[in-house]
Scaffold this motif. Structure first.
Motif: not given
Length: 138
Positions: A21-39, A68-78
């Motif tokens: 795929n070469d470039i891929e969005p890293w989606t699906g993270v649903r842990n707050y600390q992991a999310r903060n690391n992505l951000a 970081a940008y809103p995960d398109p696989t999540a219902d919550d933009p956080r």
């Protein structure tokens, strides 16, 4: 530049798929600390691509190409994701057992917070692991 480790179950999304795929969005993270690391990730940061669960090994390196940008696989933009680009496979994957046995890596976040899917890596850890894995920056 910062360094990271991102985990994926190879049955769900593998290194080979990342390369294809070469470039891929890293989606699906649903842990707050992991999310903060992505951000916290910045363009051109490097991350180890780690096959979790069935393989438990670092198999390659990706570069952050979109912050970081809103995960398109999540219902919550956080919940956020970043885009990563494959930049090279390890010649020899480095297993979790090798990491655990290496005194130079005893403080690695992967070992201290083993369930965290996105974790920081120090520059020294990054250099040490890329040497063991036979990865050379192009």
């Amino acid at each position: 530049m910062a360094y990271w480790l991102i985990k994926s179950e190879p049955e769900a999304f593998s290194w080979n798929e990342q390369v294809r795929n070469d470039i891929e969005p890293w989606t699906g993270v649903r842990n707050y600390q992991a999310r903060n690391n992505l951000a916290a990730m910045k363009t051109d940061d490097l991350a180890f691509f780690y096959h979790s669960v069935s393989e438990k090994q670092i198999v390659g390196v990706v570069r952050v190409v979109k912050e970081a940008y809103p995960d398109p696989t999540a219902d919550d933009p956080r919940w956020v994701c970043v885009d990563v680009k494959a930049i090279g496979a390890f010649t020899t994957p480095v297993t979790l057992a090798q990491i655990k046995a290496d005194p130079a890596l005893e403080e690695m976040a992967l070992l201290r917070q083993s369930r965290l899917s996105v974790a920081p890596v120090t520059e020294q850890e990054f250099r040490h692991l890329t040497k063991i894995g036979g990865w050379v920056r192009a």
